[in-house]
Write an enzyme that holds these catalytic residues in place. Structure first.
Site, short mmCIF file in Angstrom:
data_model
loop_
_atom_site.label_atom_id
_atom_site.label_comp_id
_atom_site.label_asym_id
_atom_site.label_seq_id
_atom_site.Cartn_x
_atom_site.Cartn_y
_atom_site.Cartn_z
CD1 TRP A 1 -1.63 -0.22 -0.26
CD2 TRP A 1 -3.77 -0.22 0.39
NE1 TRP A 1 -2.04 -1.53 -0.20
CE2 TRP A 1 -3.35 -1.57 0.20
CE3 TRP A 1 -5.07 0.02 0.78
CZ2 TRP A 1 -4.20 -2.64 0.41
CZ3 TRP A 1 -5.91 -1.06 0.99
CH2 TRP A 1 -5.48 -2.37 0.80
CG HIS A 2 -3.10 6.06 4.19
ND1 HIS A 2 -3.73 5.97 5.42
CD2 HIS A 2 -4.05 5.76 3.26
CE1 HIS A 2 -4.99 5.63 5.23
NE2 HIS A 2 -5.21 5.49 3.93
CD GLU A 3 1.60 3.91 -0.67
OE1 GLU A 3 0.57 4.62 -0.72
OE2 GLU A 3 1.64 2.76 -1.15
#
Length: 539
Positions: free
Chosen positions: A474-476
């Site tokens: 979840w490090h977009e």
């Protein structure tokens, strides 16, 4: 707004003052503000706070989600309950042949605090090489490691062993080490040393200047309670008359006079309204919504916009390009003595190849079991266990975002392309190799009943495991990158090329994703944006 976090300032009287003040401000919403900050996440909350510290400046902070006074948000260990629910945008990437046709869910926070209200609260500053690369791309030394380290020391309130050269105290950002007495975490450090990974005093000091190392994790948790960026920065000044926080306000488009941004359009309480910005609009909507709003407003690749019938305002082909994310892989063991938990205890950084210029692997240790649905079917998981989640933090794979239509309600198409570059798969193999070496080391034998996954898989079998195991961290990021090439969207001052009075301050401006979790770097991006705005407008 019901606000009763244990560590909020001022007690019951202050909270009531906040509630009544914000009720009045939102009921009497102005037609224009000096600054409109779109998004209350890890960067937007910082920008709003720093601007509103000047009592002469009127600031509107917009959030598409709702209130953060929720048990699963307040209690740090309840973070898994936030995923896939109403506080999550619930994005999904397109099916990807590089991960056996799977479509990964891409969680992003839809609540006050954004990702900092639903994440695991890991404070990871990024490596020296990341920030020096940012400075090179921006042609601005204010982005380099030395400059950023000064900001980190200024904003931190570090509650670990004193480290004045690298850590700060008394700032807005409470950070503490994970349980330093955890037998399992200490065993991981011993195991890391057995494979020549050195131990450091904490993960955000000297370790971030070197080739790798292990440490106890740094967390934004205080006595078990989440410390979101919104709660640290914005809430303590929400009793002020010059800061309005409006929830359930979806930013749909920018408004223009020629190429000068005049304000924003929002969907609020079932109606569309426009609000002006006297000075600037700051987009802090994250790496999916920021490029979406830009494109819906006519800023992006002209062919892409013409395809969905949006008139062009400014041709910027890099909008939505350069999508990057960290993808990880679980190695799982069954405990000898059952333990249950959902927090990460220790971490290590390493190189997949000695010739790389910086650590490209980041691994987390936690005493809980997590696995992809595909590998859970293949490797039945124990009731309790522990594992390493190893991530490729310098991915070469690149994705892109595309509109599916001209309307805000039209879904965004996310072509994430995880593991599409062969070097990322090679790095993933090495990540699993290191995790298994540590997990099966003598230091961890007392904790271990048996290894569950992956076991001694080799060649095509290991590659298939990795494609089935891959999960996003979840490090977009990186979809409106800072730089000077043809795909750059903002300059070193975070101003959108070709557009006046518009800046971007969120993870989308990263030229490349940072080494580790992205919350802390997004706070820095917010601090830098605020510095630039205050200098421009003499605040």
């Amino acid at each position: 707004m019901n606000t009763s976090f244990e560590f909020d300032p001022g007690g019951v009287e202050f909270k009531e003052r906040v509630r009544s003040n914000q009720a009045r401000l939102t009921a009497e919403l102005k037609t224009q503000y000096d600054f409109v900050v779109c998004g209350s996440g890890s960067a937007g909350s910082v920008v709003a706070r720093r601007l509103a510290e000047n009592p002469e400046v009127n600031v509107l902070l917009l959030e598409a989600g709702g209130d953060d006074e929720v048990a699963s948000i307040r209690e740090a260990a309840s973070w898994p309950m936030n995923l896939g629910g109403e506080h999550d945008w619930n994005f999904s990437a397109q099916p990807n042949p590089s991960i056996n046709g799977r479509s990964l869910p891409l969680s992003m926070g839809k609540v006050l605090g954004g990702g900092s209200s639903i994440n695991l609260m890991i404070w990871a500053r990024g490596h020296k090489n990341d920030w020096d690369f940012f400075a090179e791309e921006a042609a601005d030394p204010a982005w380099n490691y030395e400059s950023v380290l000064r900001i980190y020391r200024r904003i931190e309130d570090w509650h670990g062993a004193p480290d004045p050269e690298y850590r700060g105290t008394g700032g807005l950002v409470y950070v503490e080490p994970g349980p330093t007495s955890s037998p399992a975490a200490l065993a991981v450090l011993d195991g890391a040393r057995s494979v020549s990974i050195p131990t450091y005093e904490n993960q955000n000091g000297r370790l971030m200047e070197n080739a790798g190392g292990a440490s106890i994790i740094d967390l934004r948790v205080r006595e078990g309670k989440r410390q979101s960026v919104f709660r640290s920065y914005v809430f303590p000044i929400m009793d002020k008359p010059n800061l309005t926080v409006l929830t359930r306000a979806l930013v749909t488009r920018l408004t223009f006079d020629g190429k000068r941004v005049t304000g924003i359009e929002i969907d609020h309480q079932g109606s569309i309204r426009r609000i002006g910005a006297v000075s600037e609009v700051i987009l802090s909507l994250g790496a999916i919504h920021t490029p979406k709003v830009l494109m819906q407003s006519g800023i992006g690749d002209q062919e892409e916009l013409h395809r969905v019938g949006i008139p062009i305002v400014e041709h910027l082909p890099g909008v939505g390009q350069n999508f990057q994310d960290h993808v990880g892989f679980n190695c799982v063991w069954e405990n000898r003595e059952p333990r249950r938990g959902a927090m990460v205890d220790a971490t290590f950084f390493a190189k997949s190849d000695a010739s790389t210029d910086t650590p490209d692997l980041h691994t987390f240790f936690g005493e809980f079991v997590m696995s992809s649905p595909e590998n859970t079917r293949r490797f039945p998981m124990p009731a309790t266990g522990w594992g390493f989640f190893g991530t490729v933090v310098r991915p070469k794979s690149r994705g892109r975002l595309r509109l599916t239509g001209p309307n805000p309600s039209d879904a965004i198409r996310i072509e994430a392309n995880h593991l599409s570059h062969p070097d990322d798969l090679e790095a993933a193999r090495r990540s699993v190799e290191i995790s298994r070496a540590i997990g099966n080391s003598a230091a961890l034998q007392l904790l271990t009943r048996r290894e569950i996954a992956p076991g001694n898989l080799q060649g095509a079998d290991l590659d298939n495991f990795l494609r089935d195991a891959a999960l996003t961290v979840w490090h977009e990021t990186c979809t409106a990158k800072m730089g000077r090439d043809s795909l750059s969207v903002v300059n070193g001052a975070l101003q959108v090329y070709g557009i006046e009075r518009l800046r971007i301050a969120d993870g989308s401006i990263m030229p490349r994703v940072t080494t580790g979790n992205t919350m802390a770097p997004c706070v820095i991006i917010g601090e830098r944006a605020a510095e630039l705005l205050r200098a421009t407008y003499l605040l």
